[in-house]
Design a protein around this motif. Structure first.
Motif, short mmCIF file in Angstrom:
data_model
loop_
_atom_site.label_atom_id
_atom_site.label_comp_id
_atom_site.label_asym_id
_atom_site.label_seq_id
_atom_site.Cartn_x
_atom_site.Cartn_y
_atom_site.Cartn_z
N ARG A 1 -6.26 -11.60 1.60
CA ARG A 1 -4.82 -11.30 1.61
C ARG A 1 -3.98 -12.23 0.75
O ARG A 1 -3.14 -11.74 -0.01
N PRO A 2 -4.14 -13.54 0.84
CA PRO A 2 -3.28 -14.40 0.00
C PRO A 2 -3.43 -14.13 -1.50
O PRO A 2 -2.43 -14.02 -2.22
N ARG A 3 -4.66 -13.97 -1.96
CA ARG A 3 -4.88 -13.71 -3.40
C ARG A 3 -4.38 -12.33 -3.79
O ARG A 3 -3.78 -12.16 -4.85
N VAL A 4 -4.61 -11.35 -2.93
CA VAL A 4 -4.15 -9.98 -3.22
C VAL A 4 -2.62 -9.93 -3.25
O VAL A 4 -2.03 -9.32 -4.13
N LEU A 5 -1.99 -10.60 -2.30
CA LEU A 5 -0.53 -10.58 -2.26
C LEU A 5 0.07 -11.33 -3.46
O LEU A 5 1.11 -10.93 -3.98
N LYS A 6 -0.59 -12.38 -3.91
CA LYS A 6 -0.15 -13.07 -5.13
C LYS A 6 -0.20 -12.10 -6.32
O LYS A 6 0.74 -12.01 -7.10
N PHE B 1 0.84 -1.20 0.00
CA PHE B 1 0.00 0.00 0.00
C PHE B 1 0.88 1.25 0.00
O PHE B 1 0.67 2.17 -0.79
N ALA B 2 1.88 1.27 0.87
CA ALA B 2 2.78 2.43 0.96
C ALA B 2 3.57 2.62 -0.33
O ALA B 2 3.74 3.76 -0.79
N ILE B 3 4.04 1.54 -0.93
CA ILE B 3 4.76 1.64 -2.21
C ILE B 3 3.86 2.25 -3.27
O ILE B 3 4.27 3.15 -4.02
N ALA B 4 2.63 1.78 -3.35
CA ALA B 4 1.70 2.29 -4.36
C ALA B 4 1.37 3.75 -4.13
O ALA B 4 1.28 4.53 -5.10
N VAL B 5 1.20 4.16 -2.88
CA VAL B 5 0.95 5.57 -2.59
C VAL B 5 2.16 6.41 -2.99
O VAL B 5 2.03 7.48 -3.60
N PHE B 6 3.36 5.93 -2.68
CA PHE B 6 4.58 6.63 -3.06
C PHE B 6 4.67 6.78 -4.58
O PHE B 6 4.97 7.86 -5.09
N VAL B 7 4.41 5.70 -5.32
CA VAL B 7 4.45 5.76 -6.79
C VAL B 7 3.40 6.74 -7.31
O VAL B 7 3.68 7.56 -8.20
N ALA B 8 2.20 6.69 -6.74
CA ALA B 8 1.13 7.59 -7.19
C ALA B 8 1.51 9.05 -6.95
O ALA B 8 1.31 9.90 -7.82
N LEU B 9 2.07 9.34 -5.79
CA LEU B 9 2.46 10.72 -5.49
C LEU B 9 3.63 11.17 -6.37
O LEU B 9 3.62 12.28 -6.93
N ALA C 1 -5.10 -3.50 -1.89
CA ALA C 1 -4.50 -3.53 -0.55
C ALA C 1 -5.51 -3.06 0.50
O ALA C 1 -5.59 -3.64 1.58
N SER C 2 -6.28 -2.04 0.16
CA SER C 2 -7.31 -1.57 1.09
C SER C 2 -8.32 -2.68 1.38
O SER C 2 -8.70 -2.89 2.54
N ALA C 3 -8.73 -3.37 0.34
CA ALA C 3 -9.67 -4.48 0.52
C ALA C 3 -9.05 -5.59 1.37
O ALA C 3 -9.71 -6.15 2.25
N ALA C 4 -7.78 -5.88 1.13
CA ALA C 4 -7.11 -6.94 1.89
C ALA C 4 -6.89 -6.55 3.35
O ALA C 4 -6.83 -7.42 4.22
N LEU C 5 -6.77 -5.27 3.62
CA LEU C 5 -6.64 -4.84 5.01
C LEU C 5 -7.96 -4.98 5.76
O LEU C 5 -7.98 -5.25 6.96
N VAL C 6 -9.06 -4.82 5.05
CA VAL C 6 -10.38 -4.95 5.66
C VAL C 6 -10.79 -6.42 5.75
O VAL C 6 -11.33 -6.85 6.76
N TYR C 7 -10.55 -7.18 4.70
CA TYR C 7 -10.97 -8.58 4.63
C TYR C 7 -9.74 -9.50 4.58
O TYR C 7 -9.13 -9.67 3.52
N ALA C 8 -9.41 -10.08 5.71
CA ALA C 8 -8.20 -10.91 5.84
C ALA C 8 -8.20 -12.09 4.86
O ALA C 8 -7.14 -12.49 4.38
N ARG C 9 -9.37 -12.61 4.53
CA ARG C 9 -9.42 -13.78 3.66
C ARG C 9 -8.93 -13.45 2.23
O ARG C 9 -8.56 -14.34 1.47
N VAL D 1 -3.25 -1.38 -6.95
CA VAL D 1 -2.60 -1.90 -5.74
C VAL D 1 -3.19 -1.23 -4.50
O VAL D 1 -3.45 -1.90 -3.49
N ILE D 2 -3.43 0.06 -4.55
CA ILE D 2 -4.02 0.77 -3.41
C ILE D 2 -5.41 0.20 -3.09
O ILE D 2 -5.72 -0.08 -1.93
N LEU D 3 -6.23 0.03 -4.11
CA LEU D 3 -7.59 -0.48 -3.89
C LEU D 3 -7.59 -1.92 -3.39
O LEU D 3 -8.31 -2.26 -2.45
#
Length: 173
Positions: A81-86, A25-33, A71-79, A67-69
């Motif tokens: 995370r594995p697919r988002v991180l892949k 999430f932080a990397i994507a925010v940095f890239v966006a900025l 990652a935000s979803a993966a932070l809210v819904y733990a289930r 990636v921001i969107l």
């Protein structure tokens, strides 16, 4: 030496999924900025490298948003995370590979026109992190225990460091 590397990689590979999501999430925010700011400047004050910046931003900004969107979803819904991180592993690995090859081109062909700066270590750390992310989450689980995949982040770092230092020396020289 191998034992020390294995202990270090074991610690890195044991970092929680949640922390990886936050880093992405932080990397994507940095890239966006960074790329969004550079894009805005090209419209307010045209520069010789404006077309290159616009071309890069047309790819990097939508990917950063994805990636921001996700990652935000993966932070809210733990289930998720594995697919988002892949998915993040694939996106960021592709970006890191392009960055490494671009830097190699700068090293071999000279500095690009326009303003150019280089932060030594940034490429190396980025490539290493993305290799860890990709190997842990994007590679099928039955392959992760193989020696080559397990140590791939170290190999990626070994490839990135000379390019990183070489570009830095070219900028200084």
């Amino acid at each position: 030496m191998n034992g020390t590397l294995r202990v270090l990689l074991d610690k890195i590979y044991s970092i929680s999924e949640r922390k990886f999501v936050w880093v992405n999430f932080a990397i994507a925010v940095f890239v966006a900025l960074a790329h969004g700011g550079a894009l805005a400047i090209t419209y307010s004050k045209p520069t010789p490298d404006a077309s290159d910046i616009r071309q890069l931003a047309s790819i990097s900004l939508p990917l950063a948003a994805v990636v921001i969107l996700t990652a935000s979803a993966a932070l809210v819904y733990a289930r998720l995370r594995p697919r988002v991180l892949k998915f993040h592993g694939i996106i960021l690995a592709t970006g890191a590979a392009f960055l490494l090859f671009w830097a190699l081109g700068v090293l071999l062909n000279g500095l690009p026109d326009g303003r150019f700066s280089w932060s030594v270590g940034f490429l190396s750390v980025s490539v290493f992190y993305v290799a860890v992310l990709f190997c842990r989450f994007s590679i099928p689980s039955h392959l992760r225990s193989s020696w080559g995949i397990y140590y791939a982040p170290i190999f990626a770092l070994i490839c990135a460091v000379p390019v990183d230092v070489g570009v830095s020396l070219r900028v200084v020289g």
